[in-house]
Design a protein around this motif. Structure first.
Motif, PDB file in Angstrom:
ATOM      1  N   ALA A 143       0.815  -1.211   0.000  1.00 34.66           N
ATOM      2  CA  ALA A 143       0.000   0.000   0.000  1.00 34.66           C
ATOM      3  C   ALA A 143       0.853   1.267   0.000  1.00 34.66           C
ATOM      4  O   ALA A 143       0.314   2.366   0.067  1.00 34.66           O
ATOM      5  CB  ALA A 143      -0.938   0.012   1.206  1.00 34.66           C
ATOM      6  N   THR A 144       2.151   1.114  -0.064  1.00 35.87           N
ATOM      7  CA  THR A 144       3.064   2.251  -0.145  1.00 35.87           C
ATOM      8  C   THR A 144       4.332   1.761  -0.824  1.00 35.87           C
ATOM      9  O   THR A 144       4.393   0.630  -1.325  1.00 35.87           O
ATOM     10  CB  THR A 144       3.364   2.829   1.249  1.00 35.87           C
ATOM     11  N   GLU A 145       5.346   2.596  -0.865  1.00 32.18           N
ATOM     12  CA  GLU A 145       6.612   2.255  -1.510  1.00 32.18           C
ATOM     13  C   GLU A 145       7.740   2.376  -0.491  1.00 32.18           C
ATOM     14  O   GLU A 145       7.794   3.337   0.279  1.00 32.18           O
ATOM     15  CB  GLU A 145       6.873   3.199  -2.695  1.00 32.18           C
ATOM     16  N   ALA A 146       8.632   1.385  -0.473  1.00 28.64           N
ATOM     17  CA  ALA A 146       9.807   1.461   0.395  1.00 28.64           C
ATOM     18  C   ALA A 146      10.860   2.337  -0.272  1.00 28.64           C
ATOM     19  O   ALA A 146      11.178   2.150  -1.449  1.00 28.64           O
ATOM     20  CB  ALA A 146      10.371   0.061   0.649  1.00 28.64           C
ATOM     21  N   ARG A 147      11.379   3.295   0.455  1.00 28.97           N
ATOM     22  CA  ARG A 147      12.413   4.197  -0.075  1.00 28.97           C
ATOM     23  C   ARG A 147      13.583   4.213   0.904  1.00 28.97           C
ATOM     24  O   ARG A 147      13.511   4.866   1.960  1.00 28.97           O
ATOM     25  CB  ARG A 147      11.847   5.608  -0.271  1.00 28.97           C
ATOM     26  N   THR A 148      14.636   3.482   0.592  1.00 26.94           N
ATOM     27  CA  THR A 148      15.811   3.396   1.454  1.00 26.94           C
ATOM     28  C   THR A 148      17.053   3.734   0.659  1.00 26.94           C
ATOM     29  O   THR A 148      17.012   3.879  -0.570  1.00 26.94           O
ATOM     30  CB  THR A 148      15.970   1.971   2.040  1.00 26.94           C
ATOM     31  N   ASN A 149      18.167   3.836   1.357  1.00 28.08           N
ATOM     32  CA  ASN A 149      19.462   4.023   0.698  1.00 28.08           C
ATOM     33  C   ASN A 149      20.272   2.740   0.667  1.00 28.08           C
ATOM     34  O   ASN A 149      21.459   2.751   0.345  1.00 28.08           O
ATOM     35  CB  ASN A 149      20.249   5.132   1.402  1.00 28.08           C
ATOM     36  N   SER A 150      19.649   1.612   1.005  1.00 26.10           N
ATOM     37  CA  SER A 150      20.323   0.317   0.922  1.00 26.10           C
ATOM     38  C   SER A 150      20.418  -0.092  -0.539  1.00 26.10           C
ATOM     39  O   SER A 150      19.442  -0.003  -1.291  1.00 26.10           O
ATOM     40  CB  SER A 150      19.546  -0.739   1.713  1.00 26.10           C
ATOM     41  N   ARG A 151      21.571  -0.552  -0.943  1.00 19.55           N
ATOM     42  CA  ARG A 151      21.811  -0.929  -2.332  1.00 19.55           C
ATOM     43  C   ARG A 151      22.554  -2.262  -2.387  1.00 19.55           C
ATOM     44  O   ARG A 151      23.153  -2.711  -1.421  1.00 19.55           O
ATOM     45  CB  ARG A 151      22.676   0.123  -3.053  1.00 19.55           C
ATOM     46  N   ASP A 152      22.483  -2.864  -3.577  1.00 19.76           N
ATOM     47  CA  ASP A 152      23.316  -3.999  -3.934  1.00 19.76           C
ATOM     48  C   ASP A 152      23.011  -5.244  -3.088  1.00 19.76           C
ATOM     49  O   ASP A 152      21.939  -5.354  -2.521  1.00 19.76           O
ATOM     50  CB  ASP A 152      24.794  -3.619  -3.864  1.00 19.76           C
ATOM     51  N   GLY A 153      23.949  -6.171  -3.012  1.00 18.76           N
ATOM     52  CA  GLY A 153      23.702  -7.430  -2.332  1.00 18.76           C
ATOM     53  C   GLY A 153      23.085  -8.465  -3.253  1.00 18.76           C
ATOM     54  O   GLY A 153      22.693  -8.193  -4.401  1.00 18.76           O
ATOM     55  N   HIS A 154      22.986  -9.698  -2.755  1.00 14.02           N
ATOM     56  CA  HIS A 154      22.484 -10.821  -3.534  1.00 14.02           C
ATOM     57  C   HIS A 154      21.074 -10.543  -4.045  1.00 14.02           C
ATOM     58  O   HIS A 154      20.182 -10.133  -3.295  1.00 14.02           O
ATOM     59  CB  HIS A 154      22.484 -12.077  -2.658  1.00 14.02           C
ATOM     60  N   LEU A 155      20.863 -10.715  -5.356  1.00 11.42           N
ATOM     61  CA  LEU A 155      19.581 -10.563  -6.035  1.00 11.42           C
ATOM     62  C   LEU A 155      19.042  -9.132  -6.000  1.00 11.42           C
ATOM     63  O   LEU A 155      17.840  -8.915  -6.162  1.00 11.42           O
ATOM     64  CB  LEU A 155      18.527 -11.524  -5.458  1.00 11.42           C
ATOM     65  N   TYR A 156      19.924  -8.154  -5.846  1.00  9.11           N
ATOM     66  CA  TYR A 156      19.474  -6.760  -5.954  1.00  9.11           C
ATOM     67  C   TYR A 156      18.988  -6.505  -7.370  1.00  9.11           C
ATOM     68  O   TYR A 156      19.645  -6.875  -8.353  1.00  9.11           O
ATOM     69  CB  TYR A 156      20.610  -5.806  -5.607  1.00  9.11           C
ATOM     70  N   ASP A 157      17.808  -5.857  -7.508  1.00 11.94           N
ATOM     71  CA  ASP A 157      17.180  -5.721  -8.827  1.00 11.94           C
ATOM     72  C   ASP A 157      17.403  -4.367  -9.491  1.00 11.94           C
ATOM     73  O   ASP A 157      16.801  -4.087 -10.537  1.00 11.94           O
ATOM     74  CB  ASP A 157      15.679  -6.018  -8.729  1.00 11.94           C
ATOM     75  N   GLY A 158      18.226  -3.511  -8.914  1.00  6.79           N
ATOM     76  CA  GLY A 158      18.536  -2.233  -9.544  1.00  6.79           C
ATOM     77  C   GLY A 158      17.405  -1.237  -9.509  1.00  6.79           C
ATOM     78  O   GLY A 158      17.397  -0.254 -10.266  1.00  6.79           O
ATOM     79  N   ARG A 159      16.458  -1.423  -8.612  1.00  3.39           N
ATOM     80  CA  ARG A 159      15.250  -0.594  -8.601  1.00  3.39           C
ATOM     81  C   ARG A 159      15.519   0.880  -8.369  1.00  3.39           C
ATOM     82  O   ARG A 159      14.695   1.725  -8.714  1.00  3.39           O
ATOM     83  CB  ARG A 159      14.279  -1.108  -7.540  1.00  3.39           C
ATOM     84  N   HIS A 160      16.647   1.216  -7.758  1.00  2.52           N
ATOM     85  CA  HIS A 160      16.896   2.619  -7.420  1.00  2.52           C
ATOM     86  C   HIS A 160      17.488   3.411  -8.582  1.00  2.52           C
ATOM     87  O   HIS A 160      17.608   4.645  -8.503  1.00  2.52           O
ATOM     88  CB  HIS A 160      17.843   2.713  -6.212  1.00  2.52           C
ATOM     89  N   GLY A 161      17.862   2.715  -9.652  1.00  4.40           N
ATOM     90  CA  GLY A 161      18.404   3.419 -10.808  1.00  4.40           C
ATOM     91  C   GLY A 161      19.614   4.279 -10.469  1.00  4.40           C
ATOM     92  O   GLY A 161      20.538   3.829  -9.799  1.00  4.40           O
ATOM     93  N   ARG A 162      19.569   5.542 -10.892  1.00  4.68           N
ATOM     94  CA  ARG A 162      20.708   6.445 -10.702  1.00  4.68           C
ATOM     95  C   ARG A 162      20.618   7.276  -9.427  1.00  4.68           C
ATOM     96  O   ARG A 162      21.484   8.122  -9.183  1.00  4.68           O
ATOM     97  CB  ARG A 162      20.814   7.400 -11.897  1.00  4.68           C
TER      98      ARG A 162
END
Length: 492
Positions: A364-383
């Motif tokens: 019902a909302t969107e998660a917005r964090t500064n966590s990046r990378d790691g196993h199976l990271y999907d690149g959702r944060h773009g640039r």
């Protein structure tokens, strides 16, 4: 003419290339050895070898369903949580039931507590309420949890669960007497997941818009009625249909018979906690309903089965540390340990990006964090930048804590939980025993004595300690148990 096969989608490799032959391995000639260039074969075998993730150390055996929570009472005086803000408001949920001690391949119809892990997909993020089908637990401090679970699991030498280990620990941990009485009573083997209550078990904090906070306990009362299995019927069912509870839940939803629970809370003003007769943050204790009557606040319905058990049930993650504004933790020492342990278990078991999976991410909302990378990271944060503060339009903090700060005092150290006026390890176990009918008492004694009698013949000290805990809860309880155990051990 178009054949039926021409209308079907083309089977491909993981990379999307079409598979020409999925029946025969490529070989060096007819009858020759397989070729390493047959990448369809090796891709399939490699994936097959990795299809399983580590099972949960506890609560490995489970089933789950999606549903809705509907608020039916105004609780805005107690909490500012958005999903609890308006009568009639509905929130999507995901509820996983489980046994505690058994492994993934164990049976459903066994004597064991049942896990109750409920995820609310709220507009302020996911709120996880992780409890059991009992309002209490065996221990009150998380530092004892690994030791407790080791006694319930397989012995490192024999490879089997040992009565010696179970009763040695329980006998040396008198605080377990209340929960053991629950477990070996009639409700120790529910007839199905639909026919049992759920409890948040721990004490939690609610905070309202004015900043006032309260202590709360959650109760989920089954609308299907409580149904339990007698020992002989449960043993037969566990052998003939080990998936009985899972099948019952799935088929009832498939048939449109959606199970429901009436949701209640007990609410304690914060000022009451210090002088309440029991430590309100002790997981081995309940708040008697005469002191804090349960208030009905909502209805929980399960109405949709997962489409894929592995993706949605096995890979689902729950953490009591997943709070939303207006709800927070209490000083309960078991809860405090679980705030770390559950999330850490899933980081190991499923992976650091487990919260990206559809069943786990906010709906019902969107998660917005500064966590990046790691196993199976999907690149959702773009640039986008991966730090805060930044001047590139990144997400910012609210400056408002999710829950209220509570006062603390004294010196750091390894302290026991504070004792209140009526606190001891036996009073509520005795009260529970005295609530049972004579038939219920007889079954309780039979269940307990049958297990205690399995303790090794040369360890009468373990037997005596175990029985003495029940004797301190109620003299009749202890005497009847002692007589029953003595008779059974004579027959060995």
């Amino acid at each position: 003419m178009t054949t039926q096969d021409e209308l079907r989608p083309t089977l491909t490799t993981e990379a999307g290339a079409p598979v020409a032959d999925n029946q025969n391995t490529e070989t060096a000639g007819i009858g020759g050895p397989a070729l390493i260039q047959d990448q369809t074969l090796f891709e399939k075998l490699a994936h097959f070898n990795r299809e399983r993730i580590p099972e949960r150390v506890v609560h490995a055996r489970g089933a789950a369903a999606y549903g809705t929570f509907t608020l039916t009472a105004d609780v805005s005086a107690y909490t500012r949580a958005a999903f609890l803000s308006e009568v009639g408001k509905q929130t999507e949920t995901f509820l996983r039931f489980s046994t505690v001690a058994g492994n993934l391949g164990s049976a459903d119809a066994v004597r064991d507590p049942r896990g109750w892990a409920l995820k609310f997909y709220t507009e302020e993020g996911n709120y996880d309420l992780v409890g059991n089908n009992t309002p209490v637990f065996f221990i009150k401090d998380a530092i004892k949890f690994p030791d407790f679970i080791h006694t319930q699991k397989r012995d490192p030498y024999t490879g089997s669960q040992e009565a010696d280990n179970v009763w040695d620990f329980w006998g040396l941990s008198p605080e377990s007497t209340h929960q053991v009485t629950w477990l070996f009573g009639d409700r120790g083997i529910p007839a199905s997941y639909r026919h049992m209550n759920g409890y948040g078990s721990h004490t939690y904090q609610w905070q309202n818009e004015a900043g006032e906070y309260f202590w709360v306990k959650y109760h989920f009362k089954t609308d299907q009625g409580i149904k339990n299995l007698p020992v002989d019927e449960a043993n037969k069912l566990a052998g003939e249909d080990p998936d009985s509870h899972q099948r019952d839940l799935r088929t009832s939803i498939e048939n449109g018979d959606f199970p429901t629970w009436t949701v209640q809370v007990q609410i304690m003003p914060a000022a009451d906690a210090a002088n309440y007769r029991f430590n309100p943050f002790d997981l081995t204790k309940v708040w008697p309903h005469a002191d804090y009557p349960p208030i009905e606040i909502g209805k929980l319905e399960l109405n949709r089965n997962p489409d894929n058990v592995f993706a949605e049930v096995e890979q689902s993650i729950f953490s009591p540390g997943h709070f939303v504004p207006g709800i927070g933790p209490s000083p309960d020492k078991m809860l405090q340990g679980r705030l770390f342990a559950y999330a850490d278990a899933h980081r190991y078991r499923v992976g650091i990006n487990a919260d990206h999976l559809p069943v786990n991410r906010p709906h019902a909302t969107e998660a917005r964090t500064n966590s990046r990378d790691g196993h199976l990271y999907d690149g959702r944060h773009g640039r986008s930048k991966n730090y805060e503060p930044n001047s590139f339009g990144g997400a910012v903090e609210t400056g408002r804590p999710l829950w209220a700060a509570v006062p603390v005092n004294g010196l750091t150290g390894n302290h026991e939980a504070p004792s209140h006026s009526e606190d001891n390890d036996f009073v509520q176990a005795g009260n529970l025993y005295r609530l049972f009918s004579e038939d219920e008492k007889a079954r309780l004694i039979a269940n307990l004595s049958g297990f205690i009698a399995k303790v090794s013949a040369d360890r009468e000290d373990i037997v005596e300690r175990a029985i003495n805990n029940f004797r301190q809860a109620d003299a009749d309880y202890g005497q009847r148990l002692e007589d029953a155990v003595r008779e059974l051990r004579k027959q060995k």
